[in-house]
Every structure is written in C-alpha cells, then in structure tokens.
Design a protein around this motif. Structure first.
Motif, PDB file in Angstrom:
ATOM      1  N   THR A  78       0.846  -1.206   0.000  1.00  0.00           N
ATOM      2  CA  THR A  78       0.000   0.000   0.000  1.00  0.00           C
ATOM      3  C   THR A  78       0.879   1.252   0.000  1.00  0.00           C
ATOM      4  O   THR A  78       0.625   2.210  -0.736  1.00  0.00           O
ATOM      5  CB  THR A  78      -0.905  -0.018   1.252  1.00  0.00           C
ATOM      6  OG1 THR A  78      -1.578  -1.277   1.290  1.00  0.00           O
ATOM      7  CG2 THR A  78      -1.915   1.098   1.233  1.00  0.00           C
ATOM      8  N   ASP A 108      -5.400  -5.906  -2.963  1.00  0.00           N
ATOM      9  CA  ASP A 108      -5.233  -4.679  -2.175  1.00  0.00           C
ATOM     10  C   ASP A 108      -5.720  -4.863  -0.752  1.00  0.00           C
ATOM     11  O   ASP A 108      -5.484  -4.025   0.114  1.00  0.00           O
ATOM     12  CB  ASP A 108      -6.001  -3.528  -2.823  1.00  0.00           C
ATOM     13  CG  ASP A 108      -5.513  -3.272  -4.238  1.00  0.00           C
ATOM     14  OD1 ASP A 108      -4.296  -3.392  -4.454  1.00  0.00           O
ATOM     15  OD2 ASP A 108      -6.341  -2.987  -5.114  1.00  0.00           O
ATOM     16  N   THR A 109      -6.460  -5.934  -0.504  1.00  0.00           N
ATOM     17  CA  THR A 109      -6.901  -6.266   0.862  1.00  0.00           C
ATOM     18  C   THR A 109      -6.598  -7.743   1.078  1.00  0.00           C
ATOM     19  O   THR A 109      -6.298  -8.463   0.111  1.00  0.00           O
ATOM     20  CB  THR A 109      -8.418  -6.053   1.031  1.00  0.00           C
ATOM     21  OG1 THR A 109      -9.073  -6.802   0.010  1.00  0.00           O
ATOM     22  CG2 THR A 109      -8.792  -4.580   0.921  1.00  0.00           C
ATOM     23  N   ASP A 110      -6.691  -8.182   2.331  1.00  0.00           N
ATOM     24  CA  ASP A 110      -6.408  -9.595   2.610  1.00  0.00           C
ATOM     25  C   ASP A 110      -7.547 -10.443   2.044  1.00  0.00           C
ATOM     26  O   ASP A 110      -8.689 -10.356   2.510  1.00  0.00           O
ATOM     27  CB  ASP A 110      -6.279  -9.797   4.136  1.00  0.00           C
ATOM     28  CG  ASP A 110      -5.732 -11.177   4.451  1.00  0.00           C
ATOM     29  OD1 ASP A 110      -5.267 -11.865   3.519  1.00  0.00           O
ATOM     30  OD2 ASP A 110      -5.765 -11.577   5.630  1.00  0.00           O
TER      31      ASP A 110
END
Lengths: 233, 208
Positions: A62, A80-82
């Motif tokens: 990020t 971009d996220t888990d």
C-alpha cells in the motif's frame, strides 16, 4: 523577408514546434506489477510480536503503491486487501504475464538475516531466437533474467544510496520463475546495526525509506529503458 | 520449664532444617542452570573405531547470504545412499549448534536419501544419479521462513552432496514421502535442482 531573416524565422518556428510537441508528449505511464506475497489462509512467515508476513507485505505494498502513483507509474496488484481465497502462485503469474508490465515486484518479509534482500530467479538466462516460440511455464523467466538482474542491481544501488544494507541473491521461487517481465522479489528483513537496537520490519520509517528507494530505482530504470528504446526522443 | 537438653535438641533440629533448605535451594539452582545452558556440546559424536575422512560441508551464513566450503574429518559409511544421509544429518546438526551462522532447530531432519539413475541427463552427458532427499515434516515445519534463509538451506544441502558424491547430477526433495511446494513457504521444493558447486558470496550492486 530577406533570406537570413527567413532562415532565422524558420529556425525559431522549428524550435517552438519541437518544444510544444515535447510539452504535449507526457512521459508514458509505465505499468508496474505488485504482488504482496501470501494472504488469506496462507499467513507466510510468523514474525516477532505476533506479526504475520501477509499483513506486512500488504501494508508495504500500500505504501509503495502510493509512492509509485505519485511518481507517474500505473500499478496492477494481485490484491489490495487480505483476500479470503488468495490467487495461487500460477494465477498471480498469469495476471502479470497478461498485463505485460514494465517491471514485476514480489514483496516478502522475514525475520531472518538483515537489511533488504533483492532476489532474482536462479534460472539460467536463455535468449529467445524466435519471439513467437513457446516458452515452458516453469522456466518462463529465463528469457528475462538479464533484465531482471539489471533491475535488481538498480534497486540495490538505490537502497545503498539510502544507507540501507542490501544483499543481491538468486533463488528458485514461484511465481518469480513463471514471469515473462523483468522481475525481482524484494524481501525486507530487520535492520540490525552493531551499535544500536534492531529496527523491526514493521517500522514505518524503515518501510518508507525502502519504498522511496525502490521508486527512485524504478524511475531511473524507466529513464534508462525508455532512452534506450528511443521513446523520449 | 523446658529442660536444657530439649532446647538444645530443638535448636539443633532447626539448624539442620535450615541447612537442608539451603542445600535444596542450591541443588535446584544448579539443576536449573544445567538445563537452561545452551547445548554447546550437542550433538555428541558417538565414539567410533572407524577411520575418518575429510569431507567438505557447504556452510550457509544468514548475515551475508554466503555459502562457504569447510573441511571436516568425520567417519562416514561407504554405501552411497546411507553415506548421503549420514552426511546431511551431520550438516544439518551443525546448524543446530548455538554458534551457527544459519540457525536451525535441532532434531532429525532427513528420513531417507534415495539414489536413482537420472531419467533426464544433460544433453551429451552420461546419465548420472538423481538424489531424492526425503525430509522429515518436523524439520520443514520448524524451518525459519524466508526466501533467503530457505534458499541457503537448499543450496547448502546441494553443495555438500555434490562435493561428497560427484556421481549425483540432480537433486529432488520430498517431505514425509510426498512432493511438497516449498520448504517453509518460499524456496521451491518441486523443482529438480542440478547438483553443482554452490559456494557463493553475493556481490554488492555495481554502478552501471
């Protein structure tokens, strides 16, 4: 108009047109592929203070993404996220290979060793005589190894200029071996100077310095590559 | 009135109890120290009457990511597969010592080594041997996780086997008898590695 004046006006016009054309031609937005390694049920390494490698790589990605965007790079990322169900390594390589990025960065973190480890594929370089020849999946990176080594050297130099310890290494690693772009894996380890306490991988300033150095290296790499390809002329 | 001999007896008993308490505390302290001390003398080499020979261990160092050959004199069996296993046991036990520059957890690491005729020899070369190293699950589960640290273990194993058994041309890994993706999340264990001299010291980046 007398001939000398006519020549002067023509020269001026040529210069002005050239300058205007150059101003209108922006630096091409080069695409960078980011792969924060691990995610979902695969936590990666268990680091001190109950930190997981997957969380650190995502946080660093990020940070790096923001700086790359500010430097005029376009970014494609595997996540971009888990994710609940992460892409398998082969699919990560497929995403990169379809996008034809300018450079591929695979991000890792570890508690072993010290400084930043820049890893290139251990495959032997293999120049493709026929650009349409089929490339074996397991050794797809072999055609890009020379460019990957040059990219690793560029990032290594930039990290050294930022006063960070760097180790350039080679390893057999997925999806690194399956990528057809100049690709390196960047593994961040704690800083362990002899005269002070260790700086953990999770340190925000440390991550910021590493990210800045990588962006500087990629900017320099872009300039060299585009100059060599004659794009900026 | 308490008789004098009873008072003497009482205080003698109190003194003896105090002495015993002090003795017990001292004993506990010594036992604690002995158990907590680093096992600098493990693994203890078994006494052997067999003749020793010089072998080269390719030792990894996490600090600079180097692999350095180091000669040691040990006794090894002659049968190649058993020899390879004993050699790897010796190598990986060295990493369990407190002074190791590439620390790994102590314990058995290699279950078996199988030597087969290499099904895919290099073009134009005589077929050599494929070494299949069957690692124990406990070793893999306790191995430190990271690209560099895992790669150093793999390279150390390859270099050591190549030096001792030059007939081995390629190396594969199994874990508890099954193919396994990675050593501890990073280094590829599905890859067939060529058996080569893996001594290396990474060079710093160079100005173009």
């Amino acid at each position: 108009m007398t001939p000398p004046r006519r020549h002067l006006a023509a020269l001026l016009l040529t210069l002005l047109t050239g300058a205007a054309a150059q101003a209108q031609q922006p630096t091409p937005r080069t695409l960078i592929f980011l792969d924060p390694a691990h995610g979902g049920p695969d936590p990666g390494a268990h680091l001190p203070n109950n930190l997981l490698e997957k969380d650190l790589t995502l946080a660093f990605a990020t940070r790096l993404r923001a700086q790359l965007s500010a430097a005029g790079f376009a970014i494609i990322s595997t996540h971009d996220t888990d994710p609940a169900v992460p892409f398998p390594t082969d699919q990560r390589a497929e995403i990169a290979n379809h996008a034809h990025p300018f450079a591929c960065l695979i991000l890792h973190a570890t508690s072993s060793g010290s400084g930043v480890h820049i890893i290139t594929s251990s495959l032997a370089p293999n120049e493709l005589d026929d650009p349409h020849a089929s490339i074996p999946w397991n050794t797809a990176q072999s055609a890009s190894v020379p460019q990957s080594l040059a990219l690793a050297n560029e990032i290594g130099l930039s990290l050294e200029h930022a006063k960070l310890p760097v180790i350039l290494g080679r390893a057999s690693l997925r999806p690194l071996d399956n990528l057809v772009c100049p690709a390196v894996a960047i593994e961040i380890a704690p800083l362990t100077p002899t005269d002070a306490g260790a700086t953990p991988v999770s340190d925000a300033n440390y991550q910021q310095t590493v990210a800045k150095a990588i962006v500087a290296a990629l900017t320099s790499w872009r300039t060299h590559t585009l100059a060599a390809a004659g794009v900026s002329r | 009135m308490i008789p004098r001999y009873q008072r003497i007896l009482f205080w003698s008993l109190v003194g003896a109890i105090l002495l015993m308490v002090a003795f017990l505390l001292r004993g506990c302290e010594q036992a604690h120290k002995r158990l907590g001390a680093p096992t600098s003398d493990t693994p203890i080499a078994a006494p052997t009457s067999a003749s020793t020979e010089d072998i080269t261990l390719y030792l990894a160092n996490d600090a600079d990511a180097s692999i350095t050959p180091s000669t040691e004199s040990i006794s090894l069996p002659q049968e190649p597969a058993i020899r390879a296993r004993a050699l790897l046991d010796h190598l990986l036990a060295a990493y369990a010592l407190p002074s190791s520059a590439h620390p790994l957890q102590a314990g058995p690491a290699v279950d078996d080594v199988f030597l087969l005729t290499d099904p895919q020899p290099a073009p134009g070369e005589q077929p050599g041997q494929l070494a299949v190293i069957n690692l124990r699950g406990a070793f893999v589960n306790n191995h430190p996780s990271g690209i560099q640290v895992e790669s150093l273990t793999v390279q150390s194993i390859i270099g050591t086997l190549h030096a001792a058994l030059p007939q081995i041309t390629s190396i594969r890994f199994l874990v508890d008898g099954q193919p396994h993706d990675t050593l501890a999340g990073h280094a590829d264990l599905l890859h067939t590695y060529p058996a080569t001299d893996t001594a290396a010291k990474p060079m710093p980046p160079t100005e173009p």
